[in-house]
Design a protein around this motif. Structure first.
Motif, short mmCIF file in Angstrom:
data_model
loop_
_atom_site.label_atom_id
_atom_site.label_comp_id
_atom_site.label_asym_id
_atom_site.label_seq_id
_atom_site.Cartn_x
_atom_site.Cartn_y
_atom_site.Cartn_z
N PHE A 1 0.82 -1.21 0.00
CA PHE A 1 0.00 0.00 0.00
C PHE A 1 0.86 1.26 0.00
O PHE A 1 2.04 1.22 0.27
CB PHE A 1 -0.91 0.04 1.24
N VAL A 2 0.18 2.37 -0.27
CA VAL A 2 0.79 3.69 -0.14
C VAL A 2 -0.18 4.53 0.70
O VAL A 2 -1.40 4.36 0.61
CB VAL A 2 1.05 4.34 -1.53
N HIS B 1 -5.28 6.32 3.02
CA HIS B 1 -4.54 5.06 2.91
C HIS B 1 -5.00 4.29 1.67
O HIS B 1 -6.19 4.33 1.32
CB HIS B 1 -4.75 4.22 4.16
N GLY B 2 -4.09 3.59 1.05
CA GLY B 2 -4.37 2.84 -0.16
C GLY B 2 -5.32 1.68 0.02
O GLY B 2 -5.94 1.24 -0.94
N GLN C 1 -4.32 2.68 -6.50
CA GLN C 1 -4.39 3.05 -5.09
C GLN C 1 -3.70 4.39 -4.86
O GLN C 1 -4.22 5.26 -4.15
CB GLN C 1 -3.73 1.99 -4.22
N ALA C 2 -2.51 4.57 -5.45
CA ALA C 2 -1.75 5.82 -5.26
C ALA C 2 -2.52 7.00 -5.82
O ALA C 2 -2.56 8.07 -5.21
CB ALA C 2 -0.38 5.71 -5.93
N LEU D 1 1.01 9.59 -6.91
CA LEU D 1 0.34 10.28 -5.81
C LEU D 1 0.53 11.79 -5.93
O LEU D 1 -0.43 12.56 -5.80
CB LEU D 1 0.87 9.77 -4.48
N ALA D 2 1.75 12.22 -6.20
CA ALA D 2 2.04 13.66 -6.30
C ALA D 2 1.30 14.28 -7.50
O ALA D 2 0.74 15.37 -7.38
CB ALA D 2 3.54 13.88 -6.45
N ASP D 3 1.30 13.60 -8.62
CA ASP D 3 0.63 14.14 -9.82
C ASP D 3 -0.86 14.28 -9.62
O ASP D 3 -1.47 15.26 -10.03
CB ASP D 3 0.93 13.26 -11.04
#
Length: 116
Positions: A40-41, A58-59, A69-70, A105-107
């Motif tokens: 997970f991330v 949470h993922g 998930q991210a 996640l950042a994008d």
């Protein structure tokens, strides 16, 4: 004598401490901390001045592959930040390489309206 880090975990921890020396989150501009495990991330918005977690995602809340998930975590954390009136953050990749799940996640957080 200094202990020379040998495991991947020790090396990542050392990189994280080095990065955290210069990154601080405030109430106006919290720190987006990323954690990545084998499955997970997860991400948290943290106000370091008050020592509080403002929002977390949470993922495990999202079904699908790790990249899906991210993306879900990034979208959820951006939505939570927007609900609190936060538009700018400090990104803390926690010693992980800026690739794969961390980049996704950042994008998606940027696409959700966060600036960093």
């Amino acid at each position: 004598m200094n202990h020379k880090p040998t495991t991947k975990k020790e090396l990542r921890k050392r990189r994280h401490l080095r990065v955290r020396a210069s990154i601080k989150g405030t109430a106006e501009r919290p720190r987006l901390a990323v954690f990545r495990s084998n499955r997970f991330v997860s991400a948290q918005l943290i106000d370091d001045g008050a020592g509080k977690t403002l929002a977390a995602s949470h993922g495990r809340d999202f079904k699908g592959a790790q990249s899906i998930q991210a993306a879900g975590v990034g979208e959820a954390i951006a939505k939570a930040a927007k609900a609190m009136g936060i538009t700018t953050i400090v990104f803390d990749r926690a010693g992980y390489r800026y690739a794969g799940q961390v980049k996704t996640l950042a994008d998606t957080a940027r696409a959700g309206g966060l600036a960093f």
